[in-house]
Design an enzyme around this catalytic site. Structure first.
Site, mmCIF file in Angstrom:
data_model
loop_
_atom_site.group_PDB
_atom_site.id
_atom_site.type_symbol
_atom_site.label_atom_id
_atom_site.label_comp_id
_atom_site.label_asym_id
_atom_site.label_seq_id
_atom_site.Cartn_x
_atom_site.Cartn_y
_atom_site.Cartn_z
ATOM 1 N N HIS A 179 0.908 -1.208 0.023
ATOM 2 C CA HIS A 179 -0.017 0.130 -0.101
ATOM 3 C C HIS A 179 0.777 1.309 -0.023
ATOM 4 C CE1 HIS A 179 0.332 0.022 4.692
ATOM 5 N NE2 HIS A 179 0.400 1.093 4.217
ATOM 6 N N ASP A 246 -0.948 -7.562 1.421
ATOM 7 C CA ASP A 246 -0.186 -6.199 1.707
ATOM 8 C C ASP A 246 1.482 -6.402 1.714
ATOM 9 O OD1 ASP A 246 0.417 -3.460 1.523
ATOM 10 O OD2 ASP A 246 -0.543 -3.226 3.628
ATOM 11 N N GLY A 345 3.073 6.174 8.919
ATOM 12 C CA GLY A 345 4.699 6.302 8.720
ATOM 13 C C GLY A 345 5.329 5.045 8.923
ATOM 14 N N SER A 347 4.242 2.169 8.249
ATOM 15 C CA SER A 347 3.989 1.194 7.265
ATOM 16 C C SER A 347 5.090 0.507 6.495
ATOM 17 C CB SER A 347 3.138 1.761 6.419
ATOM 18 O OG SER A 347 1.599 2.058 6.919
#
Length: 408
Positions: A179, A246, A345, A347
């Site tokens: 993502h 993801d 942030g 991620s």
């Protein structure tokens, strides 16, 4: 002048021209080769024509040669070594005697060969080792030196702002979240074609990857390693609606075309074996440069680390948690008092768990409802579901086999 005299003159000039041409040819031919002393001087073709005693060398043409022109002998008086003596020599006159004397030939300089520096790199056998360990009290976490999480990657956008985190799983490969790059997706991502959907090489120049970076707003050249993104691989099954699958890979290289060098601030994290699961409540750690709380306007900039415990799938699927939003490709983790969590942030960053004295990557920071909210744990991509996908796309099955994972 009578005819016979004219003919004689012409013949004389022709002979002189022939001699001159022969001399020029021979002189050029003998100069092909070394002009300094190398080994025994058999290949010497220089123009030294004096012996060590200072006597002038005699012309080779005065004597019958048994060696031929390939040995450098010709119409000259230069020193040569046609018979593989210890060094070049020539004939000189001493009184009424003709003797062999060695010549003083300058030695060839030996070029200094630079020994190529072999930069150390982690392998599948040296992964998951941090040079610093701390007891930790990211939201609710503590600032930590990069040496305690040396596999953490900072992925910056073209403006130099933090985009996401990642984990170095091999010297040339960073594992992160899909993502993070939704702005780079093309319509081909919706296709079922593996080749079209998973190889997204366009726009990779928009990103920079740093390893060994403690703070995103500071530069420490003694620790940091900077890379370009050579290739971006997004899992073709990634669903941007529910964040299933993801996961993404970045192939990195520096300006010299090299991959990550092993240092105290840059190491690879181990990958556990396929489908490996840890027990509920197992304590792990999450690290990143993201916001310190969900209401913060800016990111932390400085690397933070916090402890979280793994939750069971059944608990995370409770209605007051996330219900059916949790798929089998996700796992949940949170601090028991809900004080520590990953946040915006973070991620793409690592959820690592220590097993047998090494750190293994079990999760990739994916999503969550707020940050450190009660009954809203952090949700992570379950890395052990993707060993085969990682091996196929990196060509590194030895790194995904989990060789260093302890066996019972």
């Amino acid at each position: 002048m009578n005819l016979s005299v004219v003919i004689a003159v012409i013949m004389s000039l022709s002979i002189e021209m022939a001699r001159s041409t022969k001399w020029k040819f021979n002189r050029q031919s003998v100069l092909k080769g070394d002009t300094c002393l190398s080994e025994d001087g058999s290949s010497y073709r220089g123009t030294v024509s004096w012996s060590k005693s200072g006597r002038r060398c005699l012309h080779w043409g005065r004597y019958i040669s048994i060696w031929g022109t390939s040995s450098g002998i010709g119409s000259h008086n230069f020193c040569r070594n046609p018979d593989s003596s210890s060094m070049p020599w020539c004939r000189v006159r001493i009184g009424t005697n003709i003797v062999k004397e060695y010549c003083e030939i300058p030695k060839c300089s030996t070029p200094t060969l630079k020994t190529p520096v072999v930069q150390p790199k982690d392998t599948e056998l040296t992964c998951g080792q941090a040079s610093e360990h701390r007891q930790f009290k990211i939201v609710g976490g503590s600032f930590t030196p990069i040496e305690s999480q040396p596999w953490v990657a900072a992925i910056l956008n073209r403006r130099g702002d933090l985009l996401c985190g990642g984990s170095l799983i091999a010297p040339c490969w960073v594992l992160t979240a899909a993502h993070c790059f939704e702005g780079n997706f093309t319509s081909s991502l919706k296709c079922d074609s593996l080749n079209k959907a998973e190889m997204l090489d366009q726009n990779t120049s928009h990103f920079t990857v740093y390893l060994g970076k403690k703070a995103t707003n500071e530069t420490n050249t003694s620790k940091e390693q900077k890379f370009m993104v050579e290739k971006m691989i997004i899992n073709r099954r990634y669903n941007s609606t529910n964040y299933n699958h993801d996961i993404a890979l970045l192939k990195i290289k520096n300006k010299d075309g090299e991959c990550a060098v092993k240092t105290a601030a840059t190491r690879t994290v181990c990958l556990p074996p396929f489908r490996t699961q840890l027990p509920d409540s197992y304590q792990c750690s999450v690290a990143g440069y993201g916001r310190e709380n969900e209401h913060a306007w800016t990111y932390s900039n400085v690397l933070k680390e916090g402890r979280v415990n793994l939750l069971s799938q059944s608990e995370c699927r409770k209605k007051n948690f996330y219900g059916d939003s949790i798929t089998g490709n996700m796992l949940c983790a949170a601090n028991p008092n809900w004080s520590t969590d990953s946040c915006k942030g973070d991620s793409g960053g690592p959820l690592v768990c220590e097993v047998g004295g090494r750190m293994f990557l079990f999760g990739v920071v994916s999503w969550g409802d707020g940050c450190a909210q009660k009954n809203k744990p952090g949700v992570y991509t379950r890395v052990t579901n993707y060993n085969k996908w990682i091996a196929k796309n990196t060509g590194l099955p030895q790194y995904t086999a989990g060789k260093m994972y302890p066996t019972k």
